[in-house]
Design a protein around this motif. Structure first.
Motif, PDB file in Angstrom:
ATOM      1  N   ARG A 166       8.586   3.282   6.601  1.00 25.01           N
ATOM      2  CA  ARG A 166       8.083   1.927   6.856  1.00 25.01           C
ATOM      3  C   ARG A 166       9.213   1.039   7.393  1.00 25.01           C
ATOM      4  NH1 ARG A 166       3.453   0.148   3.796  1.00 25.01           N
ATOM      5  NH2 ARG A 166       2.043   1.945   3.568  1.00 25.01           N
ATOM      6  N   ARG A 211       4.059  14.968   6.553  1.00 17.18           N
ATOM      7  CA  ARG A 211       3.551  13.687   7.066  1.00 17.18           C
ATOM      8  C   ARG A 211       2.548  13.857   8.195  1.00 17.18           C
ATOM      9  NH1 ARG A 211       6.527  10.296   9.632  1.00 17.18           N
ATOM     10  NH2 ARG A 211       5.342   8.431   9.108  1.00 17.18           N
ATOM     11  N   GLY A 261       0.781  -1.228   0.000  1.00 11.97           N
ATOM     12  CA  GLY A 261       0.000   0.000   0.000  1.00 11.97           C
ATOM     13  C   GLY A 261       0.808   1.272   0.000  1.00 11.97           C
ATOM     14  N   VAL A 262       2.147   1.173  -0.079  1.00 18.11           N
ATOM     15  CA  VAL A 262       2.961   2.386  -0.017  1.00 18.11           C
ATOM     16  C   VAL A 262       2.757   3.261  -1.255  1.00 18.11           C
ATOM     17  CG1 VAL A 262       5.041   1.428  -1.092  1.00 18.11           C
ATOM     18  CG2 VAL A 262       5.253   3.250   0.606  1.00 18.11           C
ATOM     19  N   ASP A 278      -0.060   3.542  -2.991  1.00 18.06           N
ATOM     20  CA  ASP A 278      -1.351   4.226  -2.807  1.00 18.06           C
ATOM     21  C   ASP A 278      -1.231   5.357  -1.796  1.00 18.06           C
ATOM     22  OD1 ASP A 278      -2.563   2.551  -4.620  1.00 18.06           O
ATOM     23  OD2 ASP A 278      -3.231   1.118  -3.096  1.00 18.06           O
ATOM     24  N   GLU A 279      -0.516   5.113  -0.726  1.00 19.85           N
ATOM     25  CA  GLU A 279      -0.324   6.166   0.273  1.00 19.85           C
ATOM     26  C   GLU A 279       0.418   7.352  -0.327  1.00 19.85           C
ATOM     27  OE1 GLU A 279       1.688   6.796   4.719  1.00 19.85           O
ATOM     28  OE2 GLU A 279       1.812   4.867   3.691  1.00 19.85           O
ATOM     29  N   ALA A 280       1.434   7.056  -1.130  1.00 16.79           N
ATOM     30  CA  ALA A 280       2.175   8.134  -1.783  1.00 16.79           C
ATOM     31  C   ALA A 280       1.278   8.918  -2.738  1.00 16.79           C
ATOM     32  CB  ALA A 280       3.373   7.554  -2.540  1.00 16.79           C
ATOM     33  N   TRP A 281       0.395   8.219  -3.441  1.00 13.76           N
ATOM     34  CA  TRP A 281      -0.510   8.904  -4.382  1.00 13.76           C
ATOM     35  C   TRP A 281      -1.501   9.799  -3.648  1.00 13.76           C
ATOM     36  CZ3 TRP A 281      -0.942  10.803  -8.873  1.00 13.76           C
ATOM     37  CH2 TRP A 281      -2.178  11.062  -9.461  1.00 13.76           C
ATOM     38  N   ARG A 282      -2.000   9.321  -2.512  1.00 13.68           N
ATOM     39  CA  ARG A 282      -2.924  10.150  -1.733  1.00 13.68           C
ATOM     40  C   ARG A 282      -2.234  11.404  -1.213  1.00 13.68           C
ATOM     41  NH1 ARG A 282      -4.410   5.031   0.354  1.00 13.68           N
ATOM     42  NH2 ARG A 282      -3.213   5.459   2.266  1.00 13.68           N
ATOM     43  N   MET A 283      -1.029  11.256  -0.734  1.00 11.57           N
ATOM     44  CA  MET A 283      -0.291  12.424  -0.278  1.00 11.57           C
ATOM     45  C   MET A 283       0.062  13.350  -1.448  1.00 11.57           C
ATOM     46  SD  MET A 283       2.272  10.855   2.645  1.00 11.57           S
ATOM     47  CE  MET A 283       2.909  12.491   3.030  1.00 11.57           C
ATOM     48  N   LEU A 299       8.487   7.370   2.122  1.00 18.09           N
ATOM     49  CA  LEU A 299       7.549   6.517   2.840  1.00 18.09           C
ATOM     50  C   LEU A 299       8.125   5.114   3.023  1.00 18.09           C
ATOM     51  CD1 LEU A 299       4.132   7.583   1.261  1.00 18.09           C
ATOM     52  CD2 LEU A 299       5.059   8.190   3.507  1.00 18.09           C
TER      53      LEU A 299
END
Length: 311
Positions: free
Chosen positions: A213, A74, A6-7, A9-14, A209
């Protein structure tokens, strides 16, 4: 379990949340470097190579600045302005440049020789820049620190980098088709600036990210839990300085009523049994082991019956 799940996706959301902040940082640095490079190119060959050096230094500055920007956002908000972010990243410019150059040389040699060594180096040195910027690590120390963080998760990091590379390749292809109608020099220049502006923040987000992690895993399994043991108790000298052993697993309390009983009190061995017999030892267990051979007593009318054992 993949710790990097999911890293992307998390990067895309940020990326979407802080697009304005991150894209402006990347655009200003790219545009400034392009203008300086173009002006120096007017001075001839020397100016061209000097402009090339400026563009490379600007790339290293962009890496450090974007990592610092990701560290800033963050918590869900951008606390530093663009100028403050660049200023905060400037002290790490030369360590980032030196580490990136050394890593780049080693990686290209590895790719040229057997490919696999180069891919291995790309993987174990994937978080060098975040290590330098966030941990303030030295140039050479950042290599060992990055490898230590990646250790045990190399394949996860490698495939994450492969996916990022494929995304970057797809964006570059699309932008190349968009600017195909423009003159070559103008089209390539705009494509480089725009692609760099759009892609660099996302790459910085992913790499940073990934770093966080891996650091989280390192803290949990290493300094945080001592590889399965609980945190040492503060101010409690029991167990040689460590706190209570983990409950329900590991070295628990000795079993009661079987196995090893309670340890003897007062040191040494426990008190010998008080009922005598068998040289001070407890009687042998009943019902277990072979019966001792029965001695045959000769029959004789003159002998008295054998004495009965005391009760």
């Amino acid at each position: 379990m993949n710790p990097l799940s999911g890293v992307l996706d998390e990067a895309w959301r940020m990326y979407k949340t802080f697009a304005k902040h991150l894209l402006v940082i990347a655009f200003i640095i790219y545009l400034g470097a392009a203008i300086i490079e173009g002006l120096l190119a007017l001075a001839g060959t020397f100016g061209f190579w000097l402009g090339f050096v400026v563009s490379v230094v600007a790339l290293f500055l962009l890496q450090a600045t974007l990592v610092k920007a990701v560290q800033d956002v963050r918590d869900g908000r951008a606390d530093m302005s663009i100028s403050e972010t660049v200023s905060a990243a400037l002290p790490y410019l030369w360590p980032v440049a030196g580490a990136s150059i050394l890593a780049g040389i080693a990686i290209w040699i590895g790719l040229f020789l057997l490919i696999v060594p180069g891919l291995f180096l790309i993987t174990i040195w994937a978080v060098i820049v975040p290590v330098i910027v966030i941990e303030r690590s030295g140039l050479l120390a950042s290599f060992g620190r990055s490898r230590a963080l990646v250790r045990g998760h190399g394949w996860h990091v490698f495939w994450t980098l492969v996916l990022v590379f494929l995304i970057m390749l797809a964006v570059n292809i699309v932008l190349g088709l968009v600017f195909r109608a423009l003159p070559h020099v103008l089209g390539s220049g705009l494509s480089a600036i725009i692609s760099g502006t759009l892609i660099s923040p996302y790459i910085a987000l992913v790499v940073t990210l990934v770093y966080y992690r891996l650091v989280g895993i390192s803290v949990t399994t290493g300094a945080g839990q001592y590889a399965g043991y609980q945190q040492p108790a503060q101010g409690d000298p029991g167990y040689g300085g460590y706190g209570q052993p983990p409950q329900g697993g590991g070295y628990g309390q000795p079993p009661q009523g079987g196995g090893y009983g309670q340890p003897p009190q007062g040191g040494g061995y426990g008190q010998p049994p008080q009922d005598g017999g068998y040289g001070g030892y407890q009687p042998p267990p009943q019902g277990g082991g072979p019966e001792p051979p029965t001695q045959q007593v000769p029959r004789s009318e003159d002998w008295d019956p054998p004495p009965q054992p005391p009760r």
